[in-house]
Design a protein around this motif. Structure first.
Motif, mmCIF file in Angstrom:
data_model
loop_
_atom_site.group_PDB
_atom_site.id
_atom_site.type_symbol
_atom_site.label_atom_id
_atom_site.label_comp_id
_atom_site.label_asym_id
_atom_site.label_seq_id
_atom_site.Cartn_x
_atom_site.Cartn_y
_atom_site.Cartn_z
ATOM 1 N N PRO A 40 53.306 -3.857 29.588
ATOM 2 C CA PRO A 40 52.965 -2.432 29.749
ATOM 3 C C PRO A 40 51.673 -2.034 29.044
ATOM 4 C CG PRO A 40 55.307 -2.681 29.298
ATOM 5 C CD PRO A 40 54.689 -4.033 29.108
ATOM 6 N N ILE A 41 51.344 -2.707 27.924
ATOM 7 C CA ILE A 41 50.142 -2.300 27.183
ATOM 8 C C ILE A 41 48.864 -2.895 27.778
ATOM 9 C CG2 ILE A 41 51.402 -2.014 25.038
ATOM 10 C CD1 ILE A 41 50.323 -4.727 24.147
ATOM 11 N N ASP A 42 49.003 -3.842 28.696
ATOM 12 C CA ASP A 42 47.817 -4.435 29.322
ATOM 13 C C ASP A 42 47.074 -3.378 30.130
ATOM 14 O OD1 ASP A 42 48.436 -6.875 28.267
ATOM 15 O OD2 ASP A 42 49.470 -7.601 30.059
ATOM 16 N N ARG A 43 45.761 -3.387 30.011
ATOM 17 C CA ARG A 43 44.946 -2.398 30.695
ATOM 18 C C ARG A 43 44.453 -2.955 32.030
ATOM 19 N NH1 ARG A 43 44.251 1.759 27.367
ATOM 20 N NH2 ARG A 43 42.863 2.754 28.862
ATOM 21 N N TYR A 44 44.124 -2.046 32.930
ATOM 22 C CA TYR A 44 43.592 -2.446 34.231
ATOM 23 C C TYR A 44 42.599 -1.389 34.712
ATOM 24 C CZ TYR A 44 46.438 1.150 36.502
ATOM 25 O OH TYR A 44 46.979 2.351 36.884
ATOM 26 N N ILE A 45 41.743 -1.795 35.621
ATOM 27 C CA ILE A 45 40.800 -0.889 36.262
ATOM 28 C C ILE A 45 40.794 -1.217 37.749
ATOM 29 C CG2 ILE A 45 38.800 -2.390 35.860
ATOM 30 C CD1 ILE A 45 37.124 0.154 35.537
ATOM 31 N N VAL A 46 40.696 -0.193 38.567
ATOM 32 C CA VAL A 46 40.758 -0.356 40.026
ATOM 33 C C VAL A 46 39.358 -0.313 40.604
ATOM 34 C CG1 VAL A 46 41.708 0.536 42.187
ATOM 35 C CG2 VAL A 46 43.015 0.753 40.066
ATOM 36 N N THR A 47 39.092 -1.226 41.538
ATOM 37 C CA THR A 47 37.850 -1.193 42.294
ATOM 38 C C THR A 47 38.187 -1.455 43.758
ATOM 39 O OG1 THR A 47 35.633 -2.142 42.519
ATOM 40 C CG2 THR A 47 37.408 -3.652 41.972
ATOM 41 N N GLU A 103 44.275 -9.722 23.892
ATOM 42 C CA GLU A 103 44.401 -8.505 24.687
ATOM 43 C C GLU A 103 43.961 -8.790 26.121
ATOM 44 O OE1 GLU A 103 42.296 -5.313 22.939
ATOM 45 O OE2 GLU A 103 43.479 -5.281 21.089
ATOM 46 N N ARG A 104 44.870 -8.515 27.058
ATOM 47 C CA ARG A 104 44.580 -8.777 28.461
ATOM 48 C C ARG A 104 44.117 -7.514 29.163
ATOM 49 N NH1 ARG A 104 49.885 -12.188 30.063
ATOM 50 N NH2 ARG A 104 50.775 -10.252 29.244
ATOM 51 N N SER A 105 43.173 -7.691 30.063
ATOM 52 C CA SER A 105 42.729 -6.602 30.926
ATOM 53 C C SER A 105 42.574 -7.149 32.338
ATOM 54 C CB SER A 105 41.411 -6.003 30.428
ATOM 55 O OG SER A 105 40.395 -6.997 30.387
ATOM 56 N N PHE A 106 42.899 -6.328 33.321
ATOM 57 C CA PHE A 106 42.912 -6.738 34.709
ATOM 58 C C PHE A 106 41.928 -5.909 35.523
ATOM 59 C CE2 PHE A 106 46.987 -7.925 33.007
ATOM 60 C CZ PHE A 106 47.314 -9.118 33.649
ATOM 61 N N ILE A 107 41.424 -6.514 36.574
ATOM 62 C CA ILE A 107 40.694 -5.805 37.622
ATOM 63 C C ILE A 107 41.508 -5.936 38.896
ATOM 64 C CG2 ILE A 107 38.627 -5.723 39.065
ATOM 65 C CD1 ILE A 107 37.003 -6.728 36.756
ATOM 66 N N TYR A 108 41.895 -4.815 39.474
ATOM 67 C CA TYR A 108 42.603 -4.806 40.751
ATOM 68 C C TYR A 108 41.615 -4.375 41.831
ATOM 69 C CZ TYR A 108 46.975 -5.200 38.156
ATOM 70 O OH TYR A 108 47.996 -5.636 37.343
ATOM 71 N N GLU A 109 41.238 -5.326 42.672
ATOM 72 C CA GLU A 109 40.253 -5.060 43.724
ATOM 73 C C GLU A 109 40.977 -4.840 45.046
ATOM 74 O OE1 GLU A 109 36.030 -6.877 45.394
ATOM 75 O OE2 GLU A 109 37.454 -8.196 44.386
ATOM 76 N N LEU A 110 40.900 -3.617 45.556
ATOM 77 C CA LEU A 110 41.550 -3.273 46.814
ATOM 78 C C LEU A 110 40.697 -3.719 47.992
ATOM 79 C CD1 LEU A 110 42.753 0.364 46.003
ATOM 80 C CD2 LEU A 110 44.066 -1.761 45.833
ATOM 81 N N TYR A 111 41.342 -4.311 48.971
ATOM 82 C CA TYR A 111 40.666 -4.724 50.203
ATOM 83 C C TYR A 111 41.167 -3.863 51.358
ATOM 84 C CZ TYR A 111 38.220 -8.817 48.443
ATOM 85 O OH TYR A 111 37.331 -9.642 47.787
ATOM 86 N N PRO A 112 40.285 -3.486 52.266
ATOM 87 C CA PRO A 112 40.730 -2.664 53.400
ATOM 88 C C PRO A 112 41.631 -3.472 54.324
ATOM 89 C CG PRO A 112 38.464 -3.379 53.725
ATOM 90 C CD PRO A 112 38.838 -3.792 52.332
ATOM 91 N N LYS A 122 43.085 -8.260 45.378
ATOM 92 C CA LYS A 122 42.721 -9.416 44.572
ATOM 93 C C LYS A 122 42.823 -9.025 43.110
ATOM 94 C CE LYS A 122 39.878 -12.519 47.347
ATOM 95 N NZ LYS A 122 38.606 -13.264 47.415
ATOM 96 N N CYS A 123 43.285 -9.956 42.291
ATOM 97 C CA CYS A 123 43.528 -9.667 40.879
ATOM 98 C C CYS A 123 42.688 -10.591 40.012
ATOM 99 C CB CYS A 123 45.020 -9.839 40.565
ATOM 100 S SG CYS A 123 45.438 -9.549 38.842
ATOM 101 N N TYR A 124 42.017 -10.007 39.012
ATOM 102 C CA TYR A 124 41.226 -10.766 38.044
ATOM 103 C C TYR A 124 41.705 -10.394 36.648
ATOM 104 C CZ TYR A 124 38.150 -11.050 42.136
ATOM 105 O OH TYR A 124 37.648 -11.250 43.396
ATOM 106 N N VAL A 125 41.757 -11.377 35.744
ATOM 107 C CA VAL A 125 42.267 -11.125 34.400
ATOM 108 C C VAL A 125 41.288 -11.676 33.371
ATOM 109 C CG1 VAL A 125 43.606 -13.262 34.371
ATOM 110 C CG2 VAL A 125 44.270 -11.380 32.864
ATOM 111 N N LYS A 126 41.186 -10.986 32.237
ATOM 112 C CA LYS A 126 40.354 -11.405 31.116
ATOM 113 C C LYS A 126 41.192 -11.286 29.851
ATOM 114 C CE LYS A 126 37.219 -8.633 29.505
ATOM 115 N NZ LYS A 126 35.979 -7.843 29.305
#
Length: 460
Positions: A10-17, A102-111, A93-97
């Motif tokens: 739950p504490i992991d952060r994410y950003i949407v693109t 401390e984990r952070s994710f990028i959630y990339e939405l595809y049409p 698509k999911c990317y993690v660092k």
């Protein structure tokens, strides 16, 4: 065994693109074409992530998964499973660092695919047809298409570029060269636009092309006929219809034209007609999915009886289990419908459904009653069983408790049966063959003995 809490907290952060602008029309495509395949929870997650993007922007702001849990009103495991489905169907698509723990994710939405791509996909359209039926499928085709006015009676009077504009003067060309550096996007930036969605593509490594090529070489089919596009279609057809390399050879020979080229439409039609002939005019459905790798055991070569049984349930589809328990014949459409419903409504994984099918067949003398199946499925869903091993252990425990209760009602002197599988199931060769995967191996007796050993694993 990888659990969701090992992948996400739950504490992991994410950003949407977004991989290009998402249009309002995409909502209709997602709702009517994708939702029947992935379920409402996946659509809700996609729409929620999409809502975090401001209009006409490609990046959102960082958030925690705890906020996402509150927005959707579900637990983290449900979010994780919905994310996997979106990834699998090509919408995310999911990317993690990981930095200092401390984990952070990028959630990339595809049409989504546009309607034309979807209805001509060759795989998703088949699943949708099987899911919603012929009438609703035709209705959706009408909804996403429009009448075309023939242009043959009209003349094209469109002006060309050179008819409207003049060539630039030398002075203006010098000006353009001077500002060329200003025209390009700055570093770490890109222009906002729209990208086309890529169709679903099964990894070519899942199909034995070496064996296929060996067979085609004997039939004098040129190697150049297997273009990258044809290979992609072969991989998808093999996944969709469960076709092996030897069977695929016949379909390729039937689709070869006079130019030694493989007609893709003929190849698809041949595979589809074969499947419908074998399965009594039915098309494949998502019931043919197998246990996701994340919930599979790590045993590569099963040795013990339990490991062999778990391996079987993890690597076959619920439809295959129903077929094996029907002497290899096509299972009733009503049974398939029951399995489809519990996989969607109860969100049971394929491996768990496999154990459920076998367990119900044993308890109910091979009767598959909807109310009885749904009752057990609902119970198992509340228990949140995710692995085949857990499902088998619980089935054994549940069976022993029922037998103990029966023994208490009948009297303490009556012997209590402790095995999960009745004696007739172990001793009847005809029943034993039902769970035996089909093979061309002539050593049937050896395979029967091997399968009997697997079945006896339940006795523990």
């Amino acid at each position: 065994m990888v659990q969701h809490w090992q992948e996400i907290l739950p504490i992991d952060r994410y950003i949407v693109t977004a991989n290009g602008l998402l249009h309002d029309y995409d909502r209709k495509v997602l709702t009517f074409l994708y939702q029947p395949l992935i379920g409402s929870s996946c659509l809700s997650l996609y729409m929620t992530l999409w809502a975090e993007l401001e209009e006409n922007r490609l990046w959102g702001e960082t958030s925690t998964h705890h906020l996402l849990m509150n927005l959707l009103g579900v637990n983290l495991n449900d979010i994780y499973e919905a994310r996997l489905k979106l990834e699998g169907i090509g919408l995310l698509k999911c990317y993690v660092k990981n930095v200092d723990g401390e984990r952070s994710f990028i959630y990339e939405l595809y049409p989504p695919l546009n309607p034309e791509q979807f209805f001509l996909d060759g795989m998703l359209n088949i699943f949708l047809y099987r899911k919603i039926g012929k009438n609703h499928f035709a209705r959706l085709k009408r909804f996403f298409s429009d009448q075309q006015i023939p242009k043959e009676e009209y003349h094209d009077v469109t002006r060309a570029f050179q008819d409207v504009f003049e060539a630039a003067s030398p002075a203006s060309m010098e000006y353009i060269q001077g500002v060329a550096g200003e025209i390009k996007a700055e570093e770490n930036q890109n222009f906002i636009g729209r990208t086309e969605a890529a169709p679903i593509q099964i990894d070519q490594n899942t199909f034995d092309f070496d064996l296929l090529m060996a067979g085609l070489k004997e039939s004098l089919v040129p190697k150049k006929a297997l273009t990258p596009k044809v290979k992609n279609v072969i991989s998808n057809l093999a996944f969709l219809y469960g076709i092996n390399a030897i069977e695929m050879k016949n379909f390729i020979l039937g689709a070869l034209n006079e130019h030694d080229e493989i007609d893709i439409e003929d190849l698809r039609k041949g595979a589809r007609d074969w499947y419908q002939f074998v399965h009594y005019d039915q098309l494949p459905s998502l019931v043919e999915r197998t246990q996701p790798p994340v919930y599979k055991s790590r045993v590569v070569e099963p040795k013990t009886k339990d490991e062999q049984l778990i391996y079987y349930f993890e690597n076959v589809s619920p439809l295959k289990v129903l077929t094996d328990l029907s002497d290899g014949g096509a299972p009733p459409s009503g049974d398939i419908k029951i399995i489809e419903d519990i996989m969607i409504t109860q969100k049971l994984l394929p491996g768990i459904v496999n154990v459920l099918i076998w367990y119900v067949m044993l308890l109910a003398d091979k009767k598959f009653t909807k109310s009885y199946v749904e009752k057990i499925a609902g119970h198992w869903a509340r228990l949140q069983l995710k692995t085949v091993k857990d499902a088998i252990e619980y089935a054994r425990k549940d069976y022993k408790e029922m037998e103990n209760k029966k023994a208490g009602w009948a009297g303490r002197k009556k012997p209590v049966r402790k095995e999960l599988i009745p004696d007739w199931f172990d001793n009847d060769p005809a029943v034993t063959e039902k769970i035996l995967p089909q093979s061309n191996d002539t050593d049937i007796e050896a395979k029967k003995r091997a399968m009997e050993e697997k079945l006896k694993a339940f006795r523990k």
